[in-house]
Design a protein around this motif. Sequence first.
Motif, PDB file in Angstrom:
ATOM      1  N   VAL A  40       0.935  -1.105  -0.035  1.00 17.07           N
ATOM      2  CA  VAL A  40      -0.002  -0.140   0.113  1.00 17.07           C
ATOM      3  C   VAL A  40       0.856   1.157   0.057  1.00 17.07           C
ATOM      4  CG1 VAL A  40      -1.667   1.179   1.055  1.00 17.07           C
ATOM      5  CG2 VAL A  40      -1.829  -1.259   1.238  1.00 17.07           C
ATOM      6  N   VAL A  41       1.879   1.202   1.026  1.00 11.48           N
ATOM      7  CA  VAL A  41       2.694   2.408   0.779  1.00 11.48           C
ATOM      8  C   VAL A  41       3.663   2.504  -0.758  1.00 11.48           C
ATOM      9  CG1 VAL A  41       5.330   3.341   1.779  1.00 11.48           C
ATOM     10  CG2 VAL A  41       3.610   1.905   3.139  1.00 11.48           C
ATOM     11  N   LEU A  42       3.904   1.598  -1.401  1.00 11.88           N
ATOM     12  CA  LEU A  42       4.446   1.701  -2.614  1.00 11.88           C
ATOM     13  C   LEU A  42       3.279   2.308  -3.661  1.00 11.88           C
ATOM     14  CD1 LEU A  42       6.378  -1.492  -3.259  1.00 11.88           C
ATOM     15  CD2 LEU A  42       7.385   0.814  -2.780  1.00 11.88           C
ATOM     16  N   ARG A 122      -6.538   9.619  -2.744  1.00 12.30           N
ATOM     17  CA  ARG A 122      -7.511   9.609  -1.817  1.00 12.30           C
ATOM     18  C   ARG A 122      -8.307   8.321  -1.471  1.00 12.30           C
ATOM     19  NH1 ARG A 122      -8.540  14.718  -4.837  1.00 12.30           N
ATOM     20  NH2 ARG A 122      -9.794  13.587  -6.360  1.00 12.30           N
ATOM     21  N   GLU A 123      -8.445   7.487  -2.518  1.00 12.37           N
ATOM     22  CA  GLU A 123      -9.012   6.286  -2.202  1.00 12.37           C
ATOM     23  C   GLU A 123      -8.306   5.500  -1.469  1.00 12.37           C
ATOM     24  OE1 GLU A 123      -9.943   4.779  -6.062  1.00 12.37           O
ATOM     25  OE2 GLU A 123     -11.558   6.203  -6.416  1.00 12.37           O
ATOM     26  N   ILE A 124      -6.934   5.481  -1.690  1.00 14.93           N
ATOM     27  CA  ILE A 124      -5.906   4.580  -0.834  1.00 14.93           C
ATOM     28  C   ILE A 124      -5.869   5.120   0.584  1.00 14.93           C
ATOM     29  CG2 ILE A 124      -3.434   3.960  -0.570  1.00 14.93           C
ATOM     30  CD1 ILE A 124      -3.152   4.293  -3.590  1.00 14.93           C
ATOM     31  N   VAL A 129      -7.386   4.641   6.307  1.00 17.46           N
ATOM     32  CA  VAL A 129      -8.154   5.188   7.506  1.00 17.46           C
ATOM     33  C   VAL A 129      -9.324   4.238   8.040  1.00 17.46           C
ATOM     34  CG1 VAL A 129      -9.631   6.920   8.497  1.00 17.46           C
ATOM     35  CG2 VAL A 129      -7.726   7.538   7.080  1.00 17.46           C
ATOM     36  N   ALA A 130      -9.906   3.719   6.750  1.00 15.44           N
ATOM     37  CA  ALA A 130     -11.061   2.894   7.263  1.00 15.44           C
ATOM     38  C   ALA A 130     -10.365   1.454   7.884  1.00 15.44           C
ATOM     39  CB  ALA A 130     -11.881   2.476   5.898  1.00 15.44           C
ATOM     40  N   GLN A 131      -9.302   1.167   7.501  1.00 13.94           N
ATOM     41  CA  GLN A 131      -8.735  -0.234   8.096  1.00 13.94           C
ATOM     42  C   GLN A 131      -8.496   0.071   9.505  1.00 13.94           C
ATOM     43  OE1 GLN A 131      -5.364  -1.594   5.831  1.00 13.94           O
ATOM     44  NE2 GLN A 131      -5.111  -3.307   7.250  1.00 13.94           N
ATOM     45  N   ARG A 191     -17.882   4.395   2.381  1.00 18.40           N
ATOM     46  CA  ARG A 191     -16.729   4.219   1.176  1.00 18.40           C
ATOM     47  C   ARG A 191     -16.998   4.915   0.005  1.00 18.40           C
ATOM     48  NH1 ARG A 191     -13.027   0.614   2.844  1.00 18.40           N
ATOM     49  NH2 ARG A 191     -13.519  -0.692   4.531  1.00 18.40           N
ATOM     50  N   ALA A 192     -18.297   5.077  -0.634  1.00 18.79           N
ATOM     51  CA  ALA A 192     -18.772   5.851  -1.801  1.00 18.79           C
ATOM     52  C   ALA A 192     -18.346   7.308  -1.686  1.00 18.79           C
ATOM     53  CB  ALA A 192     -20.027   5.627  -2.076  1.00 18.79           C
TER      54      ALA A 192
END
Length: 234
Positions: A40-42, A122-124, A129-131, A191-192
């Motif tokens: 995810v960082v990459l 933004r999605e990532i 944050v959701a996780q 999430r939307a």
Amino acid sequence: IRGVIPPLLMALLIFTFMLVMPFLMELAETLISKGVPFTVVLSLMWTLVPQALAVTIPMSLLVGLLVGLGRLSSDREWVALQACGVGIGRVLRPVLFLGVVATAATLYVYIWSVPDANQTAREIRYGVVAQLVEGEVKPRVFFDHFPNRVLFVRDVPAGGGVWRDVFLADTTTPESPVVYLADRGRMALNRADRTVRLILEDGTQHTSKADAPQDYSVARFEQLVLNLDPETVF
């Protein structure tokens, strides 16, 4: 063109690396400290590249032209070309061609790549944050990933759900800190729309002023919805 392309590519690599590296170091430190997977960082780091390319493509073209045409002049090749009847207009053709190609590449980056990369970033970030919200809110452990807010929950049902005995300290406004005490609470993730809402039920809101401790107010509420900005985590 063969004289301009090598220094252009070298300058593009160096300039892009120099512009991206400070953000990479800051971003990587923030993500790794939150336990985010390296993949995810990459992915998030890759979304920074188009923003840098929008600036470095014109810069690299300038460097490539200066190096290529400078070598042409220092080796007296320009004198030889003139002696063979090659005019300046003929030499400018590849320069103009490279300029058109670089302009098209810059426009593509500005119009398509940068907005797409920003949206992906933004999605990532929201996914991170959701996780965190779904996995890190644990009973009797302070949750402080949202700046200026500290959350404490006495009981979290297995598999998620409604929390019991919720404490929230909000110092977003330092001169007027607020403390919320609620019987129940939960996080609502959309999430939307990429929103995070903290919903508190059957509680009290305690407000004080740092410069006037005697001004202390208490208000009861049946349900209170607090909007949390996921971007503030970063």
